[in-house]
Design a protein around this motif. Structure first.
Motif, mmCIF file in Angstrom:
data_model
loop_
_atom_site.group_PDB
_atom_site.id
_atom_site.type_symbol
_atom_site.label_atom_id
_atom_site.label_comp_id
_atom_site.label_asym_id
_atom_site.label_seq_id
_atom_site.Cartn_x
_atom_site.Cartn_y
_atom_site.Cartn_z
ATOM 1 N N LEU B 31 38.761 -41.716 -12.504
ATOM 2 C CA LEU B 31 37.945 -41.332 -13.572
ATOM 3 C C LEU B 31 36.443 -40.775 -13.170
ATOM 4 O O LEU B 31 36.073 -39.610 -13.616
ATOM 5 C CB LEU B 31 37.667 -42.477 -14.425
ATOM 6 C CG LEU B 31 36.730 -42.352 -15.746
ATOM 7 C CD1 LEU B 31 37.122 -41.220 -16.818
ATOM 8 C CD2 LEU B 31 36.421 -43.692 -16.311
ATOM 9 N N ALA B 32 36.078 -41.541 -12.160
ATOM 10 C CA ALA B 32 34.677 -40.940 -11.522
ATOM 11 C C ALA B 32 34.830 -39.405 -11.050
ATOM 12 O O ALA B 32 33.648 -38.877 -11.122
ATOM 13 C CB ALA B 32 34.325 -41.989 -10.277
ATOM 14 N N THR B 33 35.742 -39.210 -10.446
ATOM 15 C CA THR B 33 35.843 -38.079 -9.710
ATOM 16 C C THR B 33 35.957 -36.797 -11.070
ATOM 17 O O THR B 33 35.585 -35.740 -10.888
ATOM 18 C CB THR B 33 36.912 -37.698 -8.908
ATOM 19 O OG1 THR B 33 36.578 -38.466 -7.771
ATOM 20 C CG2 THR B 33 37.307 -36.594 -8.383
ATOM 21 N N LEU B 34 37.034 -37.084 -12.095
ATOM 22 C CA LEU B 34 37.295 -36.277 -13.211
ATOM 23 C C LEU B 34 35.953 -36.180 -13.799
ATOM 24 O O LEU B 34 35.783 -35.003 -14.163
ATOM 25 C CB LEU B 34 38.365 -36.819 -13.889
ATOM 26 C CG LEU B 34 39.618 -36.913 -13.204
ATOM 27 C CD1 LEU B 34 40.834 -37.538 -14.513
ATOM 28 C CD2 LEU B 34 40.243 -35.380 -13.366
ATOM 29 N N ILE B 35 34.973 -37.081 -13.928
ATOM 30 C CA ILE B 35 33.689 -36.900 -14.742
ATOM 31 C C ILE B 35 33.068 -35.861 -14.126
ATOM 32 O O ILE B 35 32.567 -34.730 -14.630
ATOM 33 C CB ILE B 35 33.055 -38.099 -14.826
ATOM 34 C CG1 ILE B 35 33.681 -38.789 -15.773
ATOM 35 C CG2 ILE B 35 31.832 -38.018 -15.464
ATOM 36 C CD1 ILE B 35 33.144 -40.444 -15.784
ATOM 37 N N ARG B 36 32.978 -35.788 -12.842
ATOM 38 C CA ARG B 36 32.117 -34.724 -11.807
ATOM 39 C C ARG B 36 32.845 -33.538 -12.157
ATOM 40 O O ARG B 36 32.269 -32.366 -12.441
ATOM 41 C CB ARG B 36 32.135 -34.997 -10.359
ATOM 42 C CG ARG B 36 31.576 -33.912 -9.594
ATOM 43 C CD ARG B 36 31.174 -34.464 -8.312
ATOM 44 N NE ARG B 36 32.357 -34.942 -7.561
ATOM 45 C CZ ARG B 36 33.171 -33.939 -6.946
ATOM 46 N NH1 ARG B 36 33.051 -32.725 -7.109
ATOM 47 N NH2 ARG B 36 34.303 -34.429 -6.333
#
Lengths: 116, 440
Positions: B31-36
């Motif tokens: 999720l953290a990478t997808l938000i970026r």
């Protein structure tokens, strides 16, 4: 992205301020404005006359009422503003935190609503 | 918190088990990478779900990839872009997001490395704890997106209705988008202040689980353990002294959880706790972290509080506690964190190291300043010192004042018990021997 920086402060303190301090404050504002012109943040900005010169207008059902003074009585009054262009909120906070008025009063940072 | 296993351990479908396990361990990372990559919290959450759906569809035939996290990231990213393209004609914002996401893919063809994943999780933590969000929103958003708790779980833990909490999260995400709060780790000059906000959020979560602000539920272990888990994550990503200090402090408090509440639900004072029940593994870990934090050139408030907690944790008995050292640490802490509550604890430490009269003098000076007058624990501490000085009438008055200032059931029971003990000590078991009216 555009942000409006609204500068609030106690205008009675401003009125009581000794001439020397006033001059220093104006100088600080001058050099701050120069710096954000240089960095490309500056879009506009003005200082306002005190709230004793303010007039509040309401138009209801075709009838206009005009009253003296600002919309709300508060301890800190709107004294001026800058309209800036900033990369994001952190960038805007960096700019707003250097506004001289932030040292004595407060600065509200509001993102401009875009209709495009 | 333990999430129910939807597919069940006995379904026989090992891919489902793998995916479930992966969801629990790595969904926050994805999720953290997808938000970026997608530039939007809601879009990234939808993409995360779709990535796991894709895994369930594809892995049984293709086999699970050796590196599932990058696989899930790109699956989520491509499905999100597909959907953005389909929906973009209806929604201007999605149209813009689709264009940005596609151009981002075209500009960086390289794969995301391990290092980037760590940075993304840190970006997520700092964004959720941005000071432009209210503390309630910071807590809710951190638990939801970094911790992966459900809205219902967070609502239960914080005793707020689920719709209220959901609304809080929606507003926070809207502000991140509208005010353009950037998805970044703050620059070196901003980092200390921003880290303070992150640590405050984690400590707030921990304390919510450690002592409920009202009602019967004094300890809600799940919430505290979640705060410790987040603290560990932060220490892994950013081993700053104060992050170590906070994790140490939480572990050292947590180590005493069992012993601080009696079977009847009443509070047990530190000096009366059964030290054999203290969690030694947590104490060892906490002490080691506190030591690491204390060697830094600038020791902060969390590290100092951890050092004090470590001295308590390491004392074999209450009597053997190094109160002199604790009082000295409180002197330093009061300079770093000049709050009335720290001053109160310092006064108590002085009473323990130099005698109740000196502690009482400090405490009375503090109460005279007025800030602690409505704080029940200040009056309870004062009552305790007066009792030790055999000034029983004043002690009783102080306990009664403390009682009038708290509504928390467990703390009320605790103070009531102290009052009873005081009556027994002074005048024997008959509580009406000295009517209140006869005192003045």
């Amino acid at each position: 992205m555009k942000y409006l920086c609204l500068i609030y402060g106690d205008e009675s303190a401003w009125a009581r301020m000794p001439k020397g301090d006033m001059g220093k404050m104006n100088e600080d504002y001058g050099s701050f404005t120069e710096s954000i012109r240089g960095s490309g943040h500056y879009l506009g900005g003005e200082a306002l006359q005190p709230t004793t010169t303010a007039t509040t207008i309401r138009a209801r059902n075709g009838a206009v009422t005009t009253t003296d003074g600002p919309f709300a009585e508060t301890k800190e009054q709107l004294g001026g503003f800058y309209l800036i262009e900033a990369r994001d909120l952190n960038d805007a906070i960096q700019v707003a935190s250097r506004i001289p008025g932030a040292r004595t009063g407060s600065v509200e940072v509001r993102p401009i609503l875009s209709f495009s | 918190m333990v999430r129910s296993d939807e597919h069940g351990p006995h379904s026989g479908d090992s891919i489902h088990e793998v995916v479930d396990r992966l969801y629990r361990t790595d969904s926050r990372r994805v999720l953290a990478t997808l938000i970026r990559l997608l530039g939007d919290f809601d879009l990234a959450e939808e993409a995360l779900q779709e990535a796991f759906v894709a895994a369930v569809e594809r892995w049984p035939t293709d086999g699970a990839p050796a590196n599932p996290v990058p696989w899930l990231v790109s699956a989520g990213r491509f499905r999100a872009i597909d959907r953005l393209r389909r929906e973009s004609s209806f929604d201007a914002r999605r149209d813009e997001l689709a264009r940005e996401a596609v151009s981002a893919i075209e500009s960086d063809a390289t794969d995301v490395g391990e290092h980037e994943f760590g940075d993304d999780r840190l970006r997520l933590i700092f964004t959720c704890c941005h000071p432009a969000l209210s503390p309630e929103a910071q807590v809710a958003l951190t638990l939801r997106t970094v911790g992966g708790l459900t809205t219902e779980e967070i609502a239960r833990a914080f005793l707020v209705p689920a719709p209220t909490l959901a609304q809080r999260i929606v507003r926070a995400k809207t502000k991140i988008r509208a005010a353009r709060i950037p998805y970044e780790v703050p620059s070196a000059s901003e980092r200390p202040a921003r880290l303070d906000t992150v640590l405050a959020v984690l400590y707030l979560i921990f304390n919510e689980g450690y002592s409920a602000s009202s009602g019967e539920a004094l300890t809600r272990a799940d919430v505290s353990l979640e705060a410790i888990r987040l603290g560990r994550l932060l220490v892994d990503l950013l081993p700053e002294p104060e992050a170590l200090g906070l994790l140490a402090l939480m572990l050292l408090h947590e180590s005493r959880r069992e012993s601080r509440v009696a079977r009847d639900g009443s509070l047990v004072l530190l000096e009366e706790q059964d030290r054999t029940t203290w969690n030694q593994a947590q104490i060892r870990e906490g002490v080691a972290l506190a030591e690491r934090a204390l060697v830094s050139p600038s020791v902060g408030p969390y590290a100092l509080q951890a050092a004090i907690a470590a001295l308590h944790a390491e004392a074999p008995t209450a009597q053997a506690t190094d109160w002199r050292q604790i009082a000295a640490l409180y002197d330093v802490l009061l300079e770093a964190l000049p709050t009335p509550v720290v001053a109160l604890n310092r006064a108590v430490a002085i009473a323990m190291s130099r005698g109740p009269d000196e502690g009482l003098a400090e405490l009375d000076a503090l109460l005279a300043r007025g800030e602690l007058d409505a704080y029940h624990l200040a009056h309870a501490a004062r009552a305790n010192l007066l009792r030790r000085l055999h000034r029983y009438d004043e002690s009783r008055d102080a306990y009664e004042r403390a009682l009038s200032l708290t509504t928390q059931a467990t703390e009320r029971r605790f103070i009531e018990r102290r009052l009873e003990t005081l009556r027994r000590d002074v005048i024997g078991p008959a509580p009406h021997a000295t009517p209140r009216s006869a005192r003045s």
